[in-house]
Every structure is written in C-alpha cells, then in structure tokens.
Design a protein around this motif. Sequence first.
Motif, PDB file in Angstrom:
ATOM      1  N   CYS A 126     -39.497 -17.860 -51.140  1.00 27.70           N
ATOM      2  CA  CYS A 126     -40.515 -17.978 -52.191  1.00 27.70           C
ATOM      3  C   CYS A 126     -40.518 -16.737 -53.081  1.00 27.70           C
ATOM      4  O   CYS A 126     -40.758 -16.828 -54.286  1.00 27.70           O
ATOM      5  CB  CYS A 126     -41.889 -18.218 -51.587  1.00 27.70           C
ATOM      6  N   CYS A 127     -40.233 -15.580 -52.506  1.00 27.37           N
ATOM      7  CA  CYS A 127     -40.252 -14.318 -53.260  1.00 27.37           C
ATOM      8  C   CYS A 127     -38.990 -14.139 -54.097  1.00 27.37           C
ATOM      9  O   CYS A 127     -38.878 -13.162 -54.847  1.00 27.37           O
ATOM     10  CB  CYS A 127     -40.397 -13.152 -52.302  1.00 27.37           C
ATOM     11  N   ALA A 128     -38.049 -15.052 -53.949  1.00 25.48           N
ATOM     12  CA  ALA A 128     -36.782 -14.950 -54.669  1.00 25.48           C
ATOM     13  C   ALA A 128     -36.454 -16.265 -55.374  1.00 25.48           C
ATOM     14  O   ALA A 128     -35.283 -16.626 -55.527  1.00 25.48           O
ATOM     15  CB  ALA A 128     -35.659 -14.558 -53.704  1.00 25.48           C
TER      16      ALA A 128
ATOM     17  N   CYS B   8     -46.101  -9.840 -64.505  1.00 28.96           N
ATOM     18  CA  CYS B   8     -45.404 -10.481 -63.388  1.00 28.96           C
ATOM     19  C   CYS B   8     -44.767  -9.399 -62.544  1.00 28.96           C
ATOM     20  O   CYS B   8     -44.619  -8.250 -62.984  1.00 28.96           O
ATOM     21  CB  CYS B   8     -44.373 -11.498 -63.868  1.00 28.96           C
ATOM     22  N   MET B   9     -44.410  -9.760 -61.326  1.00 27.15           N
ATOM     23  CA  MET B   9     -43.692  -8.815 -60.479  1.00 27.15           C
ATOM     24  C   MET B   9     -42.300  -8.616 -61.066  1.00 27.15           C
ATOM     25  O   MET B   9     -41.632  -9.579 -61.448  1.00 27.15           O
ATOM     26  CB  MET B   9     -43.596  -9.341 -59.042  1.00 27.15           C
ATOM     27  N   GLN B  10     -41.880  -7.360 -61.147  1.00 26.75           N
ATOM     28  CA  GLN B  10     -40.537  -7.073 -61.655  1.00 26.75           C
ATOM     29  C   GLN B  10     -39.506  -7.839 -60.826  1.00 26.75           C
ATOM     30  O   GLN B  10     -39.615  -7.944 -59.607  1.00 26.75           O
ATOM     31  CB  GLN B  10     -40.241  -5.580 -61.565  1.00 26.75           C
TER      32      GLN B  10
ATOM     33  N   ARG C  10     -35.872 -12.339 -58.018  1.00 25.90           N
ATOM     34  CA  ARG C  10     -36.061 -11.679 -56.727  1.00 25.90           C
ATOM     35  C   ARG C  10     -37.080 -10.564 -56.954  1.00 25.90           C
ATOM     36  O   ARG C  10     -36.826  -9.627 -57.718  1.00 25.90           O
ATOM     37  CB  ARG C  10     -34.772 -11.090 -56.153  1.00 25.90           C
ATOM     38  N   CYS C  11     -38.199 -10.691 -56.307  1.00 25.68           N
ATOM     39  CA  CYS C  11     -39.264  -9.716 -56.487  1.00 25.68           C
ATOM     40  C   CYS C  11     -38.816  -8.334 -56.012  1.00 25.68           C
ATOM     41  O   CYS C  11     -38.186  -8.203 -54.953  1.00 25.68           O
ATOM     42  CB  CYS C  11     -40.501 -10.161 -55.716  1.00 25.68           C
ATOM     43  N   VAL C  12     -39.178  -7.324 -56.788  1.00 22.29           N
ATOM     44  CA  VAL C  12     -38.824  -5.953 -56.449  1.00 22.29           C
ATOM     45  C   VAL C  12     -39.483  -5.526 -55.135  1.00 22.29           C
ATOM     46  O   VAL C  12     -38.999  -4.613 -54.461  1.00 22.29           O
ATOM     47  CB  VAL C  12     -39.231  -5.010 -57.604  1.00 22.29           C
ATOM     48  N   GLY C  13     -40.559  -6.203 -54.770  1.00 26.02           N
ATOM     49  CA  GLY C  13     -41.260  -5.844 -53.535  1.00 26.02           C
ATOM     50  C   GLY C  13     -40.643  -6.434 -52.284  1.00 26.02           C
ATOM     51  O   GLY C  13     -41.028  -6.063 -51.165  1.00 26.02           O
ATOM     52  N   LEU C  14     -39.712  -7.336 -52.439  1.00 21.78           N
ATOM     53  CA  LEU C  14     -39.123  -8.010 -51.279  1.00 21.78           C
ATOM     54  C   LEU C  14     -38.060  -7.124 -50.646  1.00 21.78           C
ATOM     55  O   LEU C  14     -37.098  -6.717 -51.308  1.00 21.78           O
ATOM     56  CB  LEU C  14     -38.518  -9.347 -51.695  1.00 21.78           C
ATOM     57  N   MET C  15     -38.210  -6.854 -49.369  1.00 21.08           N
ATOM     58  CA  MET C  15     -37.222  -6.075 -48.634  1.00 21.08           C
ATOM     59  C   MET C  15     -36.531  -6.992 -47.633  1.00 21.08           C
ATOM     60  O   MET C  15     -37.137  -7.911 -47.080  1.00 21.08           O
ATOM     61  CB  MET C  15     -37.888  -4.905 -47.917  1.00 21.08           C
TER      62      MET C  15
ATOM     63  N   ARG D  60     -39.575  -8.633 -45.458  1.00 23.22           N
ATOM     64  CA  ARG D  60     -40.971  -8.236 -45.472  1.00 23.22           C
ATOM     65  C   ARG D  60     -41.338  -7.838 -46.890  1.00 23.22           C
ATOM     66  O   ARG D  60     -40.470  -7.519 -47.713  1.00 23.22           O
ATOM     67  CB  ARG D  60     -41.259  -7.102 -44.494  1.00 23.22           C
ATOM     68  N   CYS D  61     -42.639  -7.860 -47.168  1.00 30.22           N
ATOM     69  CA  CYS D  61     -43.162  -7.468 -48.472  1.00 30.22           C
ATOM     70  C   CYS D  61     -43.553  -5.999 -48.401  1.00 30.22           C
ATOM     71  O   CYS D  61     -44.365  -5.614 -47.558  1.00 30.22           O
ATOM     72  CB  CYS D  61     -44.366  -8.324 -48.823  1.00 30.22           C
ATOM     73  N   SER D  62     -43.006  -5.194 -49.308  1.00 23.61           N
ATOM     74  CA  SER D  62     -43.280  -3.755 -49.268  1.00 23.61           C
ATOM     75  C   SER D  62     -44.678  -3.420 -49.793  1.00 23.61           C
ATOM     76  O   SER D  62     -45.131  -2.288 -49.641  1.00 23.61           O
ATOM     77  CB  SER D  62     -42.224  -2.991 -50.065  1.00 23.61           C
ATOM     78  N   ILE D  63     -45.349  -4.392 -50.417  1.00 24.35           N
ATOM     79  CA  ILE D  63     -46.710  -4.135 -50.932  1.00 24.35           C
ATOM     80  C   ILE D  63     -47.677  -5.200 -50.410  1.00 24.35           C
ATOM     81  O   ILE D  63     -48.588  -5.625 -51.120  1.00 24.35           O
ATOM     82  CB  ILE D  63     -46.742  -4.089 -52.477  1.00 24.35           C
ATOM     83  N   TYR D  64     -47.459  -5.605 -49.184  1.00 21.39           N
ATOM     84  CA  TYR D  64     -48.218  -6.741 -48.629  1.00 21.39           C
ATOM     85  C   TYR D  64     -49.724  -6.635 -48.874  1.00 21.39           C
ATOM     86  O   TYR D  64     -50.352  -7.599 -49.309  1.00 21.39           O
ATOM     87  CB  TYR D  64     -47.936  -6.847 -47.132  1.00 21.39           C
TER      88      TYR D  64
ATOM     89  N   LYS E 200     -51.200  -5.089 -51.126  1.00 20.27           N
ATOM     90  CA  LYS E 200     -51.518  -5.003 -52.554  1.00 20.27           C
ATOM     91  C   LYS E 200     -50.814  -6.084 -53.362  1.00 20.27           C
ATOM     92  O   LYS E 200     -50.673  -5.964 -54.586  1.00 20.27           O
ATOM     93  CB  LYS E 200     -51.144  -3.609 -53.071  1.00 20.27           C
ATOM     94  N   ARG E 201     -50.368  -7.126 -52.700  1.00 20.86           N
ATOM     95  CA  ARG E 201     -49.647  -8.192 -53.396  1.00 20.86           C
ATOM     96  C   ARG E 201     -50.613  -8.948 -54.301  1.00 20.86           C
ATOM     97  O   ARG E 201     -51.820  -9.016 -54.017  1.00 20.86           O
ATOM     98  CB  ARG E 201     -48.954  -9.119 -52.395  1.00 20.86           C
ATOM     99  N   PRO E 202     -50.088  -9.559 -55.383  1.00 17.40           N
ATOM    100  CA  PRO E 202     -50.964 -10.250 -56.330  1.00 17.40           C
ATOM    101  C   PRO E 202     -51.410 -11.626 -55.827  1.00 17.40           C
ATOM    102  O   PRO E 202     -50.902 -12.134 -54.822  1.00 17.40           O
ATOM    103  CB  PRO E 202     -50.086 -10.366 -57.580  1.00 17.40           C
ATOM    104  N   SER E 203     -52.325 -12.217 -56.571  1.00 10.75           N
ATOM    105  CA  SER E 203     -52.952 -13.467 -56.132  1.00 10.75           C
ATOM    106  C   SER E 203     -51.966 -14.625 -55.914  1.00 10.75           C
ATOM    107  O   SER E 203     -52.173 -15.406 -54.984  1.00 10.75           O
ATOM    108  CB  SER E 203     -54.049 -13.880 -57.114  1.00 10.75           C
ATOM    109  N   PRO E 204     -50.897 -14.774 -56.734  1.00  9.53           N
ATOM    110  CA  PRO E 204     -50.008 -15.911 -56.469  1.00  9.53           C
ATOM    111  C   PRO E 204     -49.380 -15.835 -55.075  1.00  9.53           C
ATOM    112  O   PRO E 204     -49.118 -16.868 -54.453  1.00  9.53           O
ATOM    113  CB  PRO E 204     -48.927 -15.804 -57.554  1.00  9.53           C
ATOM    114  N   CYS E 205     -49.139 -14.609 -54.604  1.00 10.22           N
ATOM    115  CA  CYS E 205     -48.558 -14.446 -53.273  1.00 10.22           C
ATOM    116  C   CYS E 205     -49.581 -14.782 -52.193  1.00 10.22           C
ATOM    117  O   CYS E 205     -49.253 -15.394 -51.179  1.00 10.22           O
ATOM    118  CB  CYS E 205     -48.068 -13.018 -53.090  1.00 10.22           C
ATOM    119  N   ARG E 206     -50.809 -14.399 -52.447  1.00  6.69           N
ATOM    120  CA  ARG E 206     -51.865 -14.687 -51.468  1.00  6.69           C
ATOM    121  C   ARG E 206     -52.180 -16.174 -51.420  1.00  6.69           C
ATOM    122  O   ARG E 206     -52.556 -16.713 -50.383  1.00  6.69           O
ATOM    123  CB  ARG E 206     -53.137 -13.908 -51.822  1.00  6.69           C
TER     124      ARG E 206
HETATM  125  S1  SF4 Z   1     -45.223 -11.450 -51.316  1.00  2.00           S
HETATM  126 FE1  SF4 Z   1     -44.549  -9.365 -51.883  1.00  2.00          FE
HETATM  127  S2  SF4 Z   1     -42.295  -9.532 -52.038  1.00  2.00           S
HETATM  128 FE2  SF4 Z   1     -43.113 -11.623 -52.137  1.00  2.00          FE
HETATM  129  S3  SF4 Z   1     -43.342 -12.071 -54.327  1.00  2.00           S
HETATM  130 FE3  SF4 Z   1     -45.324 -11.270 -53.588  1.00  2.00          FE
HETATM  131  S4  SF4 Z   1     -45.241  -9.061 -53.997  1.00  2.00           S
HETATM  132 FE4  SF4 Z   1     -43.148  -9.834 -54.100  1.00  2.00          FE
END
Ligand code: SF4
Length: 125
Positions: A13-15, A48-50, A58-63, A71-75, A77-83
């Motif tokens: 989903c993050c990519a 948007c997420m870089q 591919r979200c910059v926060g995705l490791m 894993r999410c590097s900003i779990y 502090k992730r934005p609302s669409p992720c939550r």
């Molecule tokens: S959950 Fe984290 S890695 Fe995935 S899209 Fe959201 S901010 Fe990016």
Amino acid sequence: MSDHSPCLNCGACCATFRVSFYWGETDSAPGGDVPTQLTEQITPYRACMQGTNQPQPRCVGLMGTVGEGVRCSIYEKRPSPCRDFPFHGENGLDSPDCQRARAAHGLPPLPSNPTRPRLIPIVAA
Ligand code: SF4
C-alpha cells in the motif's frame, strides 16, 4: 500488534498509491505531526508523502523491501490516509485496495474472510 500480521511483510500500500492529505497535517501547521521535509506540496492546500506522486510510487517513509519485510519510519506521525487505509482483515472485512496494491507488486492475494487477531498495518519504528 500481532507478530503474524501480513502487513509486516507486505508494504504494498505504501508503494502503490499517492498518499495525499490536507497540508495542515504537516508539522508546518499548528498541531500538525507529519514531518514537512518528507512531504511535497501538490496544491495550495494539499501535500503528499514524498515519493508517492510519481508513476511508480514509493513513500519516502517506507523502510525495507515490499513483500519481504517493512516498517514505517514515521509510524506515530503518519498522515491520515495511512491511518484510515482499510487494510485486509480490518473489522473482519476484505480490502479490495489492499489486494489491488499487492497485485501491483506481484504478491498473491490474502485469503478472504481473514480471521482474528485483528491485523495492524506497518509496525512502529
Ligand atoms: S504508513 Fe508510513 S511508509 Fe506507509 S505511506 Fe504512510 S507514511 Fe509512508
């Protein structure tokens, strides 16, 4: 968090999707949490997420590696669409978006009518 959550070895989903949200969720705004330096402004009111505003997102926060371990590097502090993303198994329901993202990465579909324990997306750092 279940150690058996398929989200921990997915991350599709993050990519797959553009992760956009009201700019006020960034830490540039009072009360915002999402690190501004990891975002891109796409309209005067939306960011948007870089990495997600491109043909092969591919979200910059995705490791990690999609389909293996992520894993999410900003779990926290992730934005609302992720939550709010309806991950497969949430409330006992299948998630067509989840399955679509997995298919885009050549991953097999998750079984329908997933069982509890409840699945939790991308583990905290
Ligand atoms: S959950 Fe984290 S890695 Fe995935 S899209 Fe959201 S901010 Fe990016």
